[in-house]
Design a protein around this motif. Sequence first.
Motif, PDB file in Angstrom:
ATOM      1  N   ASP A  26       0.784  -1.288  -0.051  1.00  0.00           N
ATOM      2  CA  ASP A  26      -0.044   0.042  -0.144  1.00  0.00           C
ATOM      3  C   ASP A  26       0.710   1.474  -0.203  1.00  0.00           C
ATOM      4  O   ASP A  26       0.434   2.415  -0.149  1.00  0.00           O
ATOM      5  CB  ASP A  26      -0.939   0.167   1.041  1.00  0.00           C
ATOM      6  CG  ASP A  26      -2.031  -1.083   1.141  1.00  0.00           C
ATOM      7  OD1 ASP A  26      -2.192  -1.419   0.064  1.00  0.00           O
ATOM      8  OD2 ASP A  26      -2.479  -1.576   2.049  1.00  0.00           O
ATOM      9  N   LEU A  27       2.215   1.267   0.253  1.00  0.00           N
ATOM     10  CA  LEU A  27       2.902   2.272   0.163  1.00  0.00           C
ATOM     11  C   LEU A  27       3.141   2.666  -1.237  1.00  0.00           C
ATOM     12  O   LEU A  27       3.746   1.860  -2.179  1.00  0.00           O
ATOM     13  CB  LEU A  27       4.259   2.027   0.581  1.00  0.00           C
ATOM     14  CG  LEU A  27       5.222   3.194   0.854  1.00  0.00           C
ATOM     15  CD1 LEU A  27       4.661   4.443   1.581  1.00  0.00           C
ATOM     16  CD2 LEU A  27       6.613   2.796   1.505  1.00  0.00           C
ATOM     17  N   ASP A  28       2.709   3.705  -1.723  1.00  0.00           N
ATOM     18  CA  ASP A  28       2.815   4.399  -3.038  1.00  0.00           C
ATOM     19  C   ASP A  28       4.433   4.622  -3.551  1.00  0.00           C
ATOM     20  O   ASP A  28       4.605   5.759  -3.051  1.00  0.00           O
ATOM     21  CB  ASP A  28       1.772   5.493  -3.330  1.00  0.00           C
ATOM     22  CG  ASP A  28       1.644   6.017  -4.729  1.00  0.00           C
ATOM     23  OD1 ASP A  28       2.442   5.563  -5.669  1.00  0.00           O
ATOM     24  OD2 ASP A  28       0.945   6.704  -5.082  1.00  0.00           O
ATOM     25  N   LYS A  29       4.812   4.155  -4.531  1.00  0.00           N
ATOM     26  CA  LYS A  29       6.286   4.374  -4.956  1.00  0.00           C
ATOM     27  C   LYS A  29       6.227   5.820  -5.452  1.00  0.00           C
ATOM     28  O   LYS A  29       7.415   6.424  -5.544  1.00  0.00           O
ATOM     29  CB  LYS A  29       6.884   3.233  -5.953  1.00  0.00           C
ATOM     30  CG  LYS A  29       5.999   3.380  -7.206  1.00  0.00           C
ATOM     31  CD  LYS A  29       6.708   2.331  -8.131  1.00  0.00           C
ATOM     32  CE  LYS A  29       5.952   2.216  -9.406  1.00  0.00           C
ATOM     33  NZ  LYS A  29       6.326   1.240 -10.359  1.00  0.00           N
ATOM     34  N   SER A  30       5.320   6.281  -5.827  1.00  0.00           N
ATOM     35  CA  SER A  30       5.490   7.836  -6.397  1.00  0.00           C
ATOM     36  C   SER A  30       5.311   8.653  -5.523  1.00  0.00           C
ATOM     37  O   SER A  30       5.764  10.021  -5.682  1.00  0.00           O
ATOM     38  CB  SER A  30       4.206   8.051  -7.517  1.00  0.00           C
ATOM     39  OG  SER A  30       3.086   8.047  -6.619  1.00  0.00           O
ATOM     40  N   VAL A  31       5.001   8.587  -4.142  1.00  0.00           N
ATOM     41  CA  VAL A  31       5.123   9.317  -3.025  1.00  0.00           C
ATOM     42  C   VAL A  31       6.210   9.034  -2.129  1.00  0.00           C
ATOM     43  O   VAL A  31       7.052  10.013  -1.981  1.00  0.00           O
ATOM     44  CB  VAL A  31       4.054   9.231  -2.215  1.00  0.00           C
ATOM     45  CG1 VAL A  31       4.074  10.259  -1.146  1.00  0.00           C
ATOM     46  CG2 VAL A  31       2.676   9.491  -3.045  1.00  0.00           C
ATOM     47  N   LEU A  32       6.709   7.630  -2.001  1.00  0.00           N
ATOM     48  CA  LEU A  32       7.714   7.233  -1.022  1.00  0.00           C
ATOM     49  C   LEU A  32       8.327   5.944  -1.325  1.00  0.00           C
ATOM     50  O   LEU A  32       7.304   4.936  -1.391  1.00  0.00           O
ATOM     51  CB  LEU A  32       7.531   7.449   0.658  1.00  0.00           C
ATOM     52  CG  LEU A  32       8.603   6.970   1.229  1.00  0.00           C
ATOM     53  CD1 LEU A  32       9.627   8.225   1.353  1.00  0.00           C
ATOM     54  CD2 LEU A  32       7.914   7.236   2.702  1.00  0.00           C
ATOM     55  N   ALA A  33       9.466   5.738  -2.057  1.00  0.00           N
ATOM     56  CA  ALA A  33       9.970   4.438  -2.381  1.00  0.00           C
ATOM     57  C   ALA A  33      10.301   3.720  -1.054  1.00  0.00           C
ATOM     58  O   ALA A  33      10.351   2.356  -1.378  1.00  0.00           O
ATOM     59  CB  ALA A  33      10.868   4.679  -3.371  1.00  0.00           C
ATOM     60  N   GLY A  34      10.692   4.286  -0.092  1.00  0.00           N
ATOM     61  CA  GLY A  34      11.069   3.383   1.133  1.00  0.00           C
ATOM     62  C   GLY A  34      11.579   4.491   2.298  1.00  0.00           C
ATOM     63  O   GLY A  34      11.801   5.295   2.061  1.00  0.00           O
ATOM     64  N   PHE A  35      11.610   3.463   3.506  1.00  0.00           N
ATOM     65  CA  PHE A  35      12.170   4.426   4.499  1.00  0.00           C
ATOM     66  C   PHE A  35      12.788   3.367   5.482  1.00  0.00           C
ATOM     67  O   PHE A  35      12.539   2.309   5.323  1.00  0.00           O
ATOM     68  CB  PHE A  35      11.259   5.430   4.923  1.00  0.00           C
ATOM     69  CG  PHE A  35      10.108   4.810   5.762  1.00  0.00           C
ATOM     70  CD1 PHE A  35       9.831   4.382   6.956  1.00  0.00           C
ATOM     71  CD2 PHE A  35       8.833   4.449   4.935  1.00  0.00           C
ATOM     72  CE1 PHE A  35       8.706   3.882   7.533  1.00  0.00           C
ATOM     73  CE2 PHE A  35       7.761   3.979   5.473  1.00  0.00           C
ATOM     74  CZ  PHE A  35       7.675   3.688   6.752  1.00  0.00           C
ATOM     75  N   ILE A  36      13.560   3.900   6.542  1.00  0.00           N
ATOM     76  CA  ILE A  36      14.035   3.021   7.360  1.00  0.00           C
ATOM     77  C   ILE A  36      13.850   3.600   8.722  1.00  0.00           C
ATOM     78  O   ILE A  36      13.716   4.943   8.786  1.00  0.00           O
ATOM     79  CB  ILE A  36      15.491   2.721   7.325  1.00  0.00           C
ATOM     80  CG1 ILE A  36      15.957   1.713   8.317  1.00  0.00           C
ATOM     81  CG2 ILE A  36      16.388   4.220   7.484  1.00  0.00           C
ATOM     82  CD1 ILE A  36      17.658   1.513   8.012  1.00  0.00           C
TER      83      ILE A  36
END
Length: 174
Positions: A26-36
């Motif tokens: 559900d994490l939209d790659k156009s908004v945020l590709a990833g985080f830690i």
Amino acid sequence: MSRQWYLDDASRVHWVREITIKVEPDLDKSVLAGFIFRSARVQHGGLSKYDYTIILAGNLSEQAERFVSIKELMHCYFDPDKVEYATDTAVALENHMRQMFDESGSGKRSLHVQADGMALWMALGVICPAHIRDAYLASAKSAPAVADELNIPIKQAQNLLSDRFDIEISQILN
């Protein structure tokens, strides 16, 4: 090198207890590709260890997933005792996300955004050693060819071949 090699190397940092990588559809790659984020601080004998969790957006290409994973792993190398932009509490993570999106387009760079930028350039530096980058530049190898050879997104190959790469890396090393 495979993503696993970078994961294994980051896992050997003395303040890292465990690293988990998860894909969130559900994490939209156009908004945020990833985080830690780091969590579960455990102290023993004056040393602190943390768990790190990397969340990746769903539907990333293989190249993008590998690159984003490696970029996020670079955060594990930042000394947690000297990190003012850590996201080891729910409040800190929420503040980071709010600040990142609120400042988007403003020209301001929060400490969190600065750390993310450092991680990006560090990832490029470990994926492509200087002598290989120098050879790419000397032969005027195209960004798509470099991207294909290094298994990274074209945008990151362009960053690697740019003049900005030297500036960013020298700032990190100083």
